[in-house]
Motif scaffolding. Structure first.
Motif, PDB file in Angstrom:
ATOM      1  N   ILE A 142       0.832  -1.194   0.000  1.00 24.84           N
ATOM      2  CA  ILE A 142       0.000   0.000   0.000  1.00 24.84           C
ATOM      3  C   ILE A 142       0.870   1.249   0.000  1.00 24.84           C
ATOM      4  CG2 ILE A 142      -1.689   1.319   1.319  1.00 24.84           C
ATOM      5  CD1 ILE A 142      -2.782  -1.152  -0.114  1.00 24.84           C
ATOM      6  N   GLN A 143       1.904   1.243   0.831  1.00 26.82           N
ATOM      7  CA  GLN A 143       2.802   2.401   0.878  1.00 26.82           C
ATOM      8  C   GLN A 143       3.462   2.649  -0.469  1.00 26.82           C
ATOM      9  OE1 GLN A 143       5.365   1.221   4.106  1.00 26.82           O
ATOM     10  NE2 GLN A 143       3.942   1.947   5.695  1.00 26.82           N
ATOM     11  N   ASP A 144       3.866   1.549  -1.153  1.00 23.75           N
ATOM     12  CA  ASP A 144       4.501   1.698  -2.465  1.00 23.75           C
ATOM     13  C   ASP A 144       3.528   2.255  -3.494  1.00 23.75           C
ATOM     14  OD1 ASP A 144       6.811   0.685  -1.391  1.00 23.75           O
ATOM     15  OD2 ASP A 144       6.533  -1.351  -2.195  1.00 23.75           O
ATOM     16  N   VAL A 145       2.272   1.767  -3.492  1.00 26.26           N
ATOM     17  CA  VAL A 145       1.279   2.232  -4.463  1.00 26.26           C
ATOM     18  C   VAL A 145       0.932   3.691  -4.215  1.00 26.26           C
ATOM     19  CG1 VAL A 145      -1.073   1.917  -5.324  1.00 26.26           C
ATOM     20  CG2 VAL A 145       0.344  -0.076  -4.811  1.00 26.26           C
ATOM     21  N   VAL A 146       0.793   4.072  -2.946  1.00 20.77           N
ATOM     22  CA  VAL A 146       0.490   5.464  -2.623  1.00 20.77           C
ATOM     23  C   VAL A 146       1.629   6.377  -3.080  1.00 20.77           C
ATOM     24  CG1 VAL A 146       0.167   7.090  -0.725  1.00 20.77           C
ATOM     25  CG2 VAL A 146      -1.063   4.920  -0.725  1.00 20.77           C
ATOM     26  N   SER A 147       2.861   5.928  -2.847  1.00 24.42           N
ATOM     27  CA  SER A 147       4.017   6.741  -3.230  1.00 24.42           C
ATOM     28  C   SER A 147       4.102   6.920  -4.744  1.00 24.42           C
ATOM     29  CB  SER A 147       5.306   6.097  -2.716  1.00 24.42           C
ATOM     30  OG  SER A 147       5.312   6.037  -1.311  1.00 24.42           O
ATOM     31  N   SER A 148       3.785   5.875  -5.494  1.00 27.36           N
ATOM     32  CA  SER A 148       3.926   5.939  -6.950  1.00 27.36           C
ATOM     33  C   SER A 148       2.745   6.620  -7.634  1.00 27.36           C
ATOM     34  CB  SER A 148       4.100   4.535  -7.526  1.00 27.36           C
ATOM     35  OG  SER A 148       2.957   3.742  -7.258  1.00 27.36           O
ATOM     36  N   SER A 149       1.524   6.528  -7.026  1.00 28.71           N
ATOM     37  CA  SER A 149       0.336   7.080  -7.686  1.00 28.71           C
ATOM     38  C   SER A 149      -0.126   8.402  -7.093  1.00 28.71           C
ATOM     39  CB  SER A 149      -0.813   6.072  -7.588  1.00 28.71           C
ATOM     40  OG  SER A 149      -1.211   5.891  -6.234  1.00 28.71           O
ATOM     41  N   GLY A 150       0.190   8.632  -5.816  1.00 28.35           N
ATOM     42  CA  GLY A 150      -0.220   9.864  -5.158  1.00 28.35           C
ATOM     43  C   GLY A 150      -1.708   9.956  -4.896  1.00 28.35           C
ATOM     44  N   ARG A 151      -2.399   8.828  -4.856  1.00 29.28           N
ATOM     45  CA  ARG A 151      -3.833   8.856  -4.606  1.00 29.28           C
ATOM     46  C   ARG A 151      -4.175   7.929  -3.444  1.00 29.28           C
ATOM     47  NH1 ARG A 151      -6.519   5.510  -9.654  1.00 29.28           N
ATOM     48  NH2 ARG A 151      -5.092   3.720  -9.648  1.00 29.28           N
ATOM     49  N   PRO A 152      -5.357   8.159  -2.827  1.00 30.55           N
ATOM     50  CA  PRO A 152      -5.749   7.298  -1.701  1.00 30.55           C
ATOM     51  C   PRO A 152      -5.903   5.844  -2.148  1.00 30.55           C
ATOM     52  CG  PRO A 152      -7.100   9.284  -1.787  1.00 30.55           C
ATOM     53  CD  PRO A 152      -6.330   9.238  -3.072  1.00 30.55           C
ATOM     54  N   VAL A 153      -5.397   4.946  -1.333  1.00 36.36           N
ATOM     55  CA  VAL A 153      -5.460   3.516  -1.623  1.00 36.36           C
ATOM     56  C   VAL A 153      -5.777   2.784  -0.324  1.00 36.36           C
ATOM     57  CG1 VAL A 153      -4.177   1.479  -2.408  1.00 36.36           C
ATOM     58  CG2 VAL A 153      -3.820   3.682  -3.521  1.00 36.36           C
ATOM     59  N   ARG A 154      -6.572   1.736  -0.438  1.00 32.90           N
ATOM     60  CA  ARG A 154      -6.849   0.898   0.719  1.00 32.90           C
ATOM     61  C   ARG A 154      -6.478  -0.544   0.376  1.00 32.90           C
ATOM     62  NH1 ARG A 154      -7.112   5.065   2.709  1.00 32.90           N
ATOM     63  NH2 ARG A 154      -8.725   5.995   4.021  1.00 32.90           N
ATOM     64  N   GLY A 155      -6.065  -1.276   1.399  1.00 33.76           N
ATOM     65  CA  GLY A 155      -5.719  -2.666   1.190  1.00 33.76           C
ATOM     66  C   GLY A 155      -6.577  -3.583   2.050  1.00 33.76           C
ATOM     67  N   TYR A 156      -6.794  -4.779   1.535  1.00 33.75           N
ATOM     68  CA  TYR A 156      -7.639  -5.741   2.240  1.00 33.75           C
ATOM     69  C   TYR A 156      -7.053  -7.124   2.022  1.00 33.75           C
ATOM     70  CZ  TYR A 156     -11.932  -8.289   3.460  1.00 33.75           C
ATOM     71  OH  TYR A 156     -12.847  -9.121   4.018  1.00 33.75           O
ATOM     72  N   VAL A 157      -6.897  -7.884   3.104  1.00 37.02           N
ATOM     73  CA  VAL A 157      -6.330  -9.227   3.001  1.00 37.02           C
ATOM     74  C   VAL A 157      -7.356 -10.245   3.498  1.00 37.02           C
ATOM     75  CG1 VAL A 157      -5.215  -9.094   5.274  1.00 37.02           C
ATOM     76  CG2 VAL A 157      -4.390 -10.735   3.596  1.00 37.02           C
ATOM     77  N   MET A 158      -7.414 -11.367   2.815  1.00 34.08           N
ATOM     78  CA  MET A 158      -8.307 -12.450   3.200  1.00 34.08           C
ATOM     79  C   MET A 158      -7.506 -13.746   3.134  1.00 34.08           C
ATOM     80  SD  MET A 158     -11.800 -13.787   1.274  1.00 34.08           S
ATOM     81  CE  MET A 158     -12.725 -12.319   1.683  1.00 34.08           C
ATOM     82  N   GLU A 159      -7.584 -14.559   4.159  1.00 37.16           N
ATOM     83  CA  GLU A 159      -6.905 -15.854   4.169  1.00 37.16           C
ATOM     84  C   GLU A 159      -7.957 -16.943   4.389  1.00 37.16           C
ATOM     85  OE1 GLU A 159      -3.520 -16.000   6.688  1.00 37.16           O
ATOM     86  OE2 GLU A 159      -2.552 -14.287   5.725  1.00 37.16           O
ATOM     87  N   THR A 160      -7.893 -17.986   3.585  1.00 33.79           N
ATOM     88  CA  THR A 160      -8.940 -18.993   3.594  1.00 33.79           C
ATOM     89  C   THR A 160      -8.387 -20.332   3.129  1.00 33.79           C
ATOM     90  OG1 THR A 160     -11.120 -19.571   2.704  1.00 33.79           O
ATOM     91  CG2 THR A 160      -9.631 -18.383   1.240  1.00 33.79           C
ATOM     92  N   THR A 161      -9.090 -21.407   3.471  1.00 33.34           N
ATOM     93  CA  THR A 161      -8.758 -22.720   2.935  1.00 33.34           C
ATOM     94  C   THR A 161      -9.694 -23.118   1.802  1.00 33.34           C
ATOM     95  OG1 THR A 161     -10.133 -23.789   4.613  1.00 33.34           O
ATOM     96  CG2 THR A 161      -7.793 -23.524   5.115  1.00 33.34           C
ATOM     97  N   ASP A 162     -10.589 -22.221   1.399  1.00 32.00           N
ATOM     98  CA  ASP A 162     -11.561 -22.567   0.348  1.00 32.00           C
ATOM     99  C   ASP A 162     -11.938 -21.327  -0.444  1.00 32.00           C
ATOM    100  OD1 ASP A 162     -13.446 -23.666  -1.249  1.00 32.00           O
ATOM    101  OD2 ASP A 162     -14.840 -24.220   0.328  1.00 32.00           O
ATOM    102  N   LEU A 163     -11.531 -21.280  -1.705  1.00 33.98           N
ATOM    103  CA  LEU A 163     -11.865 -20.152  -2.567  1.00 33.98           C
ATOM    104  C   LEU A 163     -13.275 -20.251  -3.132  1.00 33.98           C
ATOM    105  CD1 LEU A 163      -8.552 -19.731  -4.607  1.00 33.98           C
ATOM    106  CD2 LEU A 163      -9.322 -18.400  -2.642  1.00 33.98           C
TER     107      LEU A 163
END
Length: 579
Positions: free
Chosen positions: A501-522
């Motif tokens: 997220i920090q890298d994307v914000v630095s390169s694009s200069g726009r608000p960005v949000r990140g979301y992580v999901m961990e699962t055993t079944d897609l």
């Protein structure tokens, strides 16, 4: 008697947004929690000598008598009147016409064979009679009486005894009840059936036309998740499509039915909060006409030959199962010897905990077997099925019972599963219980197809809410490097996403949000509300897999980098489960 039935693992998911707190069930920890090997060792150290259900008789097949469907409980006989009159004195008990049909068939079976049918025939009778109840029990009263004794005389002699049987046996707990009667071959039998519904259906009809059927209703017990499957042909199984705009306990599902199938079985299974095991809560037989599926063949799968010993049962069972998989066009299962030994030690304890209604021990043992601590490789998915054959050591009986279940097919015939552990326990005097676990494994780190499937499911769920499909942006190098670090356990998934997220914000200069999901079944993802919010959704998506420290299985890690300029920040939470 409680039916010993299967349980199947469903992938569990832990989720969080950037900046989420830690704790159990958060990213970076095992998504699926299993009992330790030490916990299993304490289980098998206990003595266990299971016995087969009493008076069960082995039979190759059973032909049901057609019975006119009825929503109201009949009053055709004295025995019907005893049941209906007795039920009126119990506000929490309802006389069930479908259970009366099943009770009558069990009574007929006893008259013909001198004992009760095994699990396969009994389940067939239940669903073919129109009952959707899984949690059932039965009791029987039998007498020897010449066939030439008139019915009126039998009623005179035994009315008081049967009335006492009804009062003492059939109103012991809330739910549905029924009484069935049959006589012949010098015998008379009264069978009481009791069932506790866990699902209430709206306008249910078993008759279908076309290639799909919609079922809807309400779960009667709290559940965090529910899923439904339907049989297709001799070997196939399909997942019913859920209406995700409804929140549990309400549900609406659409199940595909093959045009050539004159009948098909649907099972609905749920998982409670904090659990990873599924249990069947309802079963519905669909049929195209009233005469379909009256006959049951207990040897539909396998060689229909009894094994000479409990040990030989396991070997023959695997051979029969692999022949079925070959006929279904699926690769054979490879036996895991060490896991099979573990399953064999656990099987008698699982049987005893199931029939004694010890849910805590049952879950511990089933999860312990499913963990696959003695299986080599990184497990991606797994299933477990436990069933018993009470009247013989015939593997065909076990296979037929298991493969008549949609979720049994999912566990035993899935092309994803490649290895198995088979444990067998004797049930004195001549029964057998078999505990089978199956496993699928992670391969390489190419998850391109998984990413496409996840985006399609996200688009489907957004479309149900009238929202446009997500627009996927090209995954940048920072995201790809973060996925690689997670896959090697070099960095926690939350920290890896934060760096991205920090890298994307630095390169694009726009608000960005990140979301992580961990699962055993897609296949069963429940997306965070931030991904289902109004407006356009532009994002990067990346998927990898790894084994979290202390985990028995591997798990997927999904990164969503949301690029919209206006995005609500989601709180750390588990996704709301829906059917």
């Amino acid at each position: 008697m409680k039916r010993v039935d299967w349980v199947w693992i469903l992938g569990v998911t832990c989720v969080g947004c950037l900046g989420g707190g830690g704790g159990p069930g958060t990213p970076g920890t095992p998504a699926a929690q299993f009992p330790s090997k030490a916990a299993l060792a304490s289980v098998v150290a206990r003595s266990a000598e299971p016995k087969a259900a009493s008076s069960v008789v082995d039979a190759d097949r059973w032909a049901m008598q057609p019975q006119a469907p009825s929503a109201d409980y009949p009053r055709d006989t004295l025995w019907d009147q005893l049941l209906v009159d007795g039920a009126q004195g119990h506000a929490d008990v309802r006389a069930s016409a479908s259970l009366r049909c099943a009770a009558r068939e069990l009574a007929r079976f006893y008259v013909e064979h001198g004992g009760a049918p095994d699990d396969g025939i009994r389940r067939h009778i239940l669903v073919r009679c129109g009952s959707t109840v899984v949690n059932t029990s039965w009791s029987q009263l039998t007498v020897t009486i010449p066939d030439n004794v008139p019915d009126a005389e039998l009623e005179r002699q035994l009315k008081s005894q049967v009335s006492d049987f009804v009062q003492k046996q059939l109103f012991n707990y809330p739910g549905e009840t029924a009484l069935g009667f049959a006589r012949g071959h010098g015998r008379a039998a009264w069978v009481g059936y009791m069932g506790r519904p866990e699902v209430r259906f709206d306008g249910l009809s078993p008759l279908i036309s076309g290639n799909s059927v919609t079922l809807q209703g309400t779960l009667l017990k709290p559940a965090a998740y529910a899923m439904s499957m339907v049989n297709q042909g001799a070997y196939g199984v399909a997942r019913c499509v859920s209406d995700t705009t409804l929140a549990l306990p309400a549900f609406r599902i659409s199940c595909p039915v093959l045009e050539q199938d004159d009948h098909a079985l649907v099972e609905i299974a749920t998982r409670s909060e904090g659990q990873v095991l599924l249990n069947v809560v309802a079963q519905v037989e669909l049929r195209r006409n009233e005469t379909a599926d009256l006959d049951y063949d207990a040897g539909s799968y396998g060689d229909n030959v009894a094994a000479p010993s409990t040990e030989a049962f396991g070997t023959t069972l695997l051979a029969g199962l692999n022949r079925v998989r070959a006929a279904a066009g699926v690769a054979q299962l490879t036996l895991e010897p060490r896991q099979s030994q573990t399953n064999g030690k656990l099987a008698p304890h699982l049987f005893l905990s199931s029939i004694s209604h010890d849910a805590e021990s049952e879950n511990t043992i089933a999860l312990g077997a499913l963990a696959g601590w003695d299986v080599s490789g990184m497990i991606r998915d797994g299933g477990i099925f436990f069933g018993s054959v009470n009247g013989s050591r015939n593997p065909s009986r076990w296979l037929t019972y298991a493969l008549e279940s949609p979720l049994g097919r999912l566990v035993l015939l899935s092309p994803d599963m490649s290895r198995t552990g088979i444990g067998v326990t004797s049930l004195d005097p001549n029964g057998v219980g078999a505990l089978i676990t199956t496993y699928a494994f992670f391969g390489n780190q190419d998850h391109g197809a998984d990413e496409v499937a996840v985006l399609q499911e996200l688009a489907r769920q957004r479309a149900l809410r009238g929202l446009p499909a997500p627009r996927r942006a090209r995954s940048e190098g920072s995201l790809l490097r973060a996925l690689e670090r997670v896959s090697k356990n070099e960095q926690n998934s939350m920290d890896a996403l934060r760096t991205t997220i920090q890298d994307v914000v630095s390169s694009s200069g726009r608000p960005v949000r990140g979301y992580v999901m961990e699962t055993t079944d897609l296949r069963s993802l429940k997306f965070d509300p931030s991904l289902l919010a109004n407006g356009a959704l532009n994002l990067q998506l990346g998927i990898t897999h790894y084994r979290a420290p202390g985990g028995a299985w591997g798990q997927y890690c999904l990164f969503f980098v949301i690029l919209d300029s206006q995005v609500r920040e989601a709180k750390v939470a588990r996704p709301r489960a829906q059917l």
